[in-house]
Motif scaffolding. Sequence first.
Motif, PDB file in Angstrom:
ATOM      1  N   ARG A  79       0.758  -1.388  -0.318  1.00 43.59           N
ATOM      2  CA  ARG A  79       0.034   0.261   0.189  1.00 43.59           C
ATOM      3  C   ARG A  79       0.492   1.647   0.010  1.00 43.59           C
ATOM      4  O   ARG A  79       2.207   1.319   0.708  1.00 43.59           O
ATOM      5  CB  ARG A  79      -1.369   0.332   1.101  1.00 43.59           C
ATOM      6  N   ARG A  80       0.644   2.461  -0.406  1.00 43.05           N
ATOM      7  CA  ARG A  80       1.262   3.679  -0.669  1.00 43.05           C
ATOM      8  C   ARG A  80      -0.369   4.815  -0.200  1.00 43.05           C
ATOM      9  O   ARG A  80      -0.592   4.355  -1.028  1.00 43.05           O
ATOM     10  CB  ARG A  80       1.898   3.980  -2.178  1.00 43.05           C
ATOM     11  N   THR A  81      -0.036   5.308   0.276  1.00 49.27           N
ATOM     12  CA  THR A  81      -0.831   6.877   0.823  1.00 49.27           C
ATOM     13  C   THR A  81      -0.427   7.997  -0.183  1.00 49.27           C
ATOM     14  O   THR A  81       0.718   8.937  -0.108  1.00 49.27           O
ATOM     15  CB  THR A  81      -0.448   6.982   2.080  1.00 49.27           C
ATOM     16  N   MET A  82      -1.325   8.355  -1.203  1.00 53.48           N
ATOM     17  CA  MET A  82      -0.831   9.792  -1.804  1.00 53.48           C
ATOM     18  C   MET A  82      -1.025  10.903  -1.094  1.00 53.48           C
ATOM     19  O   MET A  82      -0.588  11.462   0.453  1.00 53.48           O
ATOM     20  CB  MET A  82      -2.340   9.540  -2.556  1.00 53.48           C
ATOM     21  N   ASP A  83      -0.238  11.782  -1.396  1.00 53.15           N
ATOM     22  CA  ASP A  83       0.243  13.439  -0.602  1.00 53.15           C
ATOM     23  C   ASP A  83      -1.182  14.349  -0.742  1.00 53.15           C
ATOM     24  O   ASP A  83      -2.053  14.180  -1.441  1.00 53.15           O
ATOM     25  CB  ASP A  83       1.502  13.557  -1.775  1.00 53.15           C
ATOM     26  N   PHE A  84      -0.749  13.770   0.324  1.00 48.41           N
ATOM     27  CA  PHE A  84      -2.217  14.549   1.040  1.00 48.41           C
ATOM     28  C   PHE A  84      -2.781  16.053   0.417  1.00 48.41           C
ATOM     29  O   PHE A  84      -4.343  16.754   0.926  1.00 48.41           O
ATOM     30  CB  PHE A  84      -3.128  14.250   2.530  1.00 48.41           C
ATOM     31  N   TYR A  85      -1.669  16.538   0.299  1.00 52.74           N
ATOM     32  CA  TYR A  85      -1.953  18.365  -0.133  1.00 52.74           C
ATOM     33  C   TYR A  85      -1.861  17.873  -2.137  1.00 52.74           C
ATOM     34  O   TYR A  85      -2.007  19.522  -2.550  1.00 52.74           O
ATOM     35  CB  TYR A  85      -0.871  19.170   0.025  1.00 52.74           C
ATOM     36  N   LEU A  86      -1.594  17.288  -2.317  1.00 55.76           N
ATOM     37  CA  LEU A  86      -1.694  16.832  -3.828  1.00 55.76           C
ATOM     38  C   LEU A  86      -2.804  16.239  -4.175  1.00 55.76           C
ATOM     39  O   LEU A  86      -4.093  17.121  -5.097  1.00 55.76           O
ATOM     40  CB  LEU A  86      -0.412  15.947  -4.850  1.00 55.76           C
ATOM     41  N   PHE A  87      -3.316  15.705  -3.609  1.00 58.28           N
ATOM     42  CA  PHE A  87      -4.709  14.721  -3.804  1.00 58.28           C
ATOM     43  C   PHE A  87      -5.165  14.692  -2.930  1.00 58.28           C
ATOM     44  O   PHE A  87      -5.704  14.254  -1.311  1.00 58.28           O
ATOM     45  CB  PHE A  87      -4.625  12.690  -3.919  1.00 58.28           C
ATOM     46  N   ILE A  88      -5.952  16.099  -2.421  1.00 59.35           N
ATOM     47  CA  ILE A  88      -6.537  16.879  -1.307  1.00 59.35           C
ATOM     48  C   ILE A  88      -8.515  16.486  -0.898  1.00 59.35           C
ATOM     49  O   ILE A  88      -8.818  16.965  -2.236  1.00 59.35           O
ATOM     50  CB  ILE A  88      -6.292  18.506  -1.538  1.00 59.35           C
ATOM     51  N   ASN A  89      -8.551  16.319  -0.164  1.00 56.84           N
ATOM     52  CA  ASN A  89      -9.830  16.176   0.096  1.00 56.84           C
ATOM     53  C   ASN A  89     -10.732  17.381   0.823  1.00 56.84           C
ATOM     54  O   ASN A  89     -10.485  18.095   0.933  1.00 56.84           O
ATOM     55  CB  ASN A  89     -10.331  14.584   1.209  1.00 56.84           C
ATOM     56  N   SER A  90     -12.286  17.566   0.779  1.00 52.16           N
ATOM     57  CA  SER A  90     -12.506  18.435   0.863  1.00 52.16           C
ATOM     58  C   SER A  90     -12.408  19.451   2.119  1.00 52.16           C
ATOM     59  O   SER A  90     -12.649  20.011   2.411  1.00 52.16           O
ATOM     60  CB  SER A  90     -13.487  18.485   0.032  1.00 52.16           C
ATOM     61  N   LYS A  91     -12.206  18.279   2.720  1.00 49.09           N
ATOM     62  CA  LYS A  91     -11.671  18.671   4.813  1.00 49.09           C
ATOM     63  C   LYS A  91     -10.075  19.627   4.890  1.00 49.09           C
ATOM     64  O   LYS A  91     -10.892  20.629   5.733  1.00 49.09           O
ATOM     65  CB  LYS A  91     -11.786  17.373   5.996  1.00 49.09           C
ATOM     66  N   VAL A  92      -9.499  18.976   3.601  1.00 56.32           N
ATOM     67  CA  VAL A  92      -8.448  19.470   3.964  1.00 56.32           C
ATOM     68  C   VAL A  92      -8.415  20.703   3.228  1.00 56.32           C
ATOM     69  O   VAL A  92      -7.979  22.367   4.161  1.00 56.32           O
ATOM     70  CB  VAL A  92      -7.073  18.558   3.412  1.00 56.32           C
ATOM     71  N   LEU A  93      -9.683  21.657   2.268  1.00 58.15           N
ATOM     72  CA  LEU A  93      -9.558  22.440   1.150  1.00 58.15           C
ATOM     73  C   LEU A  93     -10.542  23.870   1.966  1.00 58.15           C
ATOM     74  O   LEU A  93      -9.893  24.368   2.044  1.00 58.15           O
ATOM     75  CB  LEU A  93     -10.524  22.047   0.194  1.00 58.15           C
ATOM     76  N   PHE A  94     -11.219  22.895   3.121  1.00 59.28           N
ATOM     77  CA  PHE A  94     -12.176  24.314   3.637  1.00 59.28           C
ATOM     78  C   PHE A  94     -11.717  24.758   5.064  1.00 59.28           C
ATOM     79  O   PHE A  94     -11.860  25.341   4.973  1.00 59.28           O
ATOM     80  CB  PHE A  94     -13.660  23.477   3.556  1.00 59.28           C
ATOM     81  N   LYS A  95     -11.059  23.576   5.652  1.00 53.42           N
ATOM     82  CA  LYS A  95     -10.696  23.603   6.523  1.00 53.42           C
ATOM     83  C   LYS A  95      -9.058  24.059   6.954  1.00 53.42           C
ATOM     84  O   LYS A  95      -9.339  24.653   7.835  1.00 53.42           O
ATOM     85  CB  LYS A  95     -11.299  21.851   7.543  1.00 53.42           C
ATOM     86  N   THR A  96      -8.526  23.866   6.486  1.00 56.41           N
ATOM     87  CA  THR A  96      -7.455  24.581   6.152  1.00 56.41           C
ATOM     88  C   THR A  96      -6.923  24.829   4.860  1.00 56.41           C
ATOM     89  O   THR A  96      -5.868  26.369   5.802  1.00 56.41           O
ATOM     90  CB  THR A  96      -6.063  23.305   6.592  1.00 56.41           C
ATOM     91  N   VAL A  97      -6.552  25.068   3.628  1.00 48.21           N
ATOM     92  CA  VAL A  97      -6.006  25.329   2.613  1.00 48.21           C
ATOM     93  C   VAL A  97      -5.805  26.957   2.430  1.00 48.21           C
ATOM     94  O   VAL A  97      -5.830  27.730   2.049  1.00 48.21           O
ATOM     95  CB  VAL A  97      -6.298  24.217   1.258  1.00 48.21           C
ATOM     96  N   ARG A  98      -7.423  26.454   1.936  1.00 47.28           N
ATOM     97  CA  ARG A  98      -8.580  28.139   1.684  1.00 47.28           C
ATOM     98  C   ARG A  98      -8.308  28.916   2.990  1.00 47.28           C
ATOM     99  O   ARG A  98      -8.036  30.175   2.782  1.00 47.28           O
ATOM    100  CB  ARG A  98      -9.991  28.150   1.838  1.00 47.28           C
ATOM    101  N   LYS A  99      -7.226  28.703   4.349  1.00 46.62           N
ATOM    102  CA  LYS A  99      -7.462  29.588   5.572  1.00 46.62           C
ATOM    103  C   LYS A  99      -5.858  30.103   5.621  1.00 46.62           C
ATOM    104  O   LYS A  99      -5.078  30.705   5.948  1.00 46.62           O
ATOM    105  CB  LYS A  99      -7.833  29.177   6.411  1.00 46.62           C
ATOM    106  N   ASP A 100      -4.822  29.473   4.301  1.00 43.54           N
ATOM    107  CA  ASP A 100      -3.393  29.774   4.816  1.00 43.54           C
ATOM    108  C   ASP A 100      -2.795  30.455   3.677  1.00 43.54           C
ATOM    109  O   ASP A 100      -2.950  29.504   1.984  1.00 43.54           O
ATOM    110  CB  ASP A 100      -2.734  27.701   5.225  1.00 43.54           C
ATOM    111  N   ALA A 101      -2.258  31.613   3.145  1.00 41.52           N
ATOM    112  CA  ALA A 101      -1.923  32.165   2.069  1.00 41.52           C
ATOM    113  C   ALA A 101      -1.440  31.419   1.233  1.00 41.52           C
ATOM    114  O   ALA A 101      -1.148  30.892  -0.111  1.00 41.52           O
ATOM    115  CB  ALA A 101      -1.088  33.062   2.779  1.00 41.52           C
ATOM    116  N   SER A 102      -0.458  30.938   2.238  1.00 42.29           N
ATOM    117  CA  SER A 102       1.407  29.670   1.348  1.00 42.29           C
ATOM    118  C   SER A 102       0.449  28.646   0.758  1.00 42.29           C
ATOM    119  O   SER A 102       1.160  27.943  -0.679  1.00 42.29           O
ATOM    120  CB  SER A 102       2.004  29.268   2.773  1.00 42.29           C
ATOM    121  N   LEU A 103      -0.730  27.803   1.430  1.00 47.60           N
ATOM    122  CA  LEU A 103      -1.640  26.698   0.774  1.00 47.60           C
ATOM    123  C   LEU A 103      -2.297  26.711  -0.360  1.00 47.60           C
ATOM    124  O   LEU A 103      -1.904  26.118  -0.714  1.00 47.60           O
ATOM    125  CB  LEU A 103      -2.017  25.308   2.076  1.00 47.60           C
TER     126      LEU A 103
END
Length: 434
Positions: free
Chosen positions: A366-390
């Motif tokens: 098994r291999r886990t994909m990079d969660f910042y490249l293959f992104i779920n909507s929790k990561v996007l709406f809870k973290t990424v959209r609030k971080d200027a760098s991300l």
Amino acid sequence: MAGRRDGSLMREKGQSVLRSRIVVAIMIGVLLGCVCAFLFPHGFFNSDPLFGNSRIGKSDMQIDIAACESPEHINALKADIVSVSEKNSELKKQVRVLTEKLRQAEQGKDHAQKQFLVLGENHKAGPFGTVKGLRTNPTIIPDESVNPRLAKILEEVAVQKELIVALANNNVKEMLELWFTNIKRVGIPNYLVVALDDRIEEFCKSNDVPVYKRDRDEGIDTIAKTGSNHAVSGLKFRILREFLQLGYSVLLSDVDIVYLQNPFDHLYRDSDVESMSDGHNNMTAYGFNDVFDEPAMGWARYAHTMRIWVYNSGFFYIRPTLPSIELLDRVSDRLYREPKSWDQAVFNEVLFFPSHPGYDGLHASRRTMDFYLFINSKVLFKTVRKDASLKKLKPVIVHVNYHPDKFSRMKAVVEFYVNGKQDALEHFPDGSDW
């Protein structure tokens, strides 16, 4: 003068004798010809096999021809042909059955032996830090007899024996259109929609989208046309099996996904299953040591546990290996026997639970994909959209798996990442409204 007359008489006498001999020879030849014609009326060399008894031979031949042309004889020959054809079909069926049993027997060989075949002869362990175990299981031998029609489609659609596959029925038509619109925009050529009803098949054809509709199967068709999202999601494990048997690697995709880059440029292909995670940070996505506290145990109150958030069964890359096919078989069987089960939970249990008394675990890498490249909507709406760098990073895909208002959030993702509208994601809550 007397001498010349004597010479002339002698020449005339010799010529007369020669002519007499020629006449006699001709007469003898004619006589011999008449005798041969009488004795050998058919000539010395006769190709007729019935020579010497021509009347009897011709009579027999006429009888044989008449017998062959009789209706009874013709019907008997037809019956023989039908019987031979039936026996031939039965033999072919037996050959197919035996071939399948042989294939299953080959697949059932000890797993360690298969690794040995890949690695070659046994090796000594190298110096400290240099030893690497087998990461990638060997691919199976493709079997096009499983589904010749699908094999032909995949030969035209796939690139380097791999492709994106999505299942869809008419209930997800809007999301499907957004799904393949972005795939086309990115320029991904190797994708295929498995249509679960006639309307989606026609919809894909009208939009120049590669589509495949399975042959009729009452059990599958009932779920495909009227089943819930979870029920339809469970079908993919049964349907994907044929793709793997044909020797193709599949990037299984739900339709609530927005493609922003070509995912095939970001795969490692070193495992049986390579999946995106439902985790939202390094710990949850890649695993962590979680300490369980039980004060009643006194000195031994702390117990260490290993935890990882589940793989997302709506987006994973699976290679055509024996463990991969075994995974699909086990999940399909569980979902059939436990119809109220959630396919994602079963998928992870089969993939992660180890062997223990009464249970043989799945030996799949098994291999886990990079969660910042293959992104779920929790990561996007809870973290990424609030971080200027991300926010400056462009993911490969965004999977709207955590939120029920999928279509509106998918359109907002397109507005933000494709059209550059910086506030497109702002008005959505972190979670869902219900």
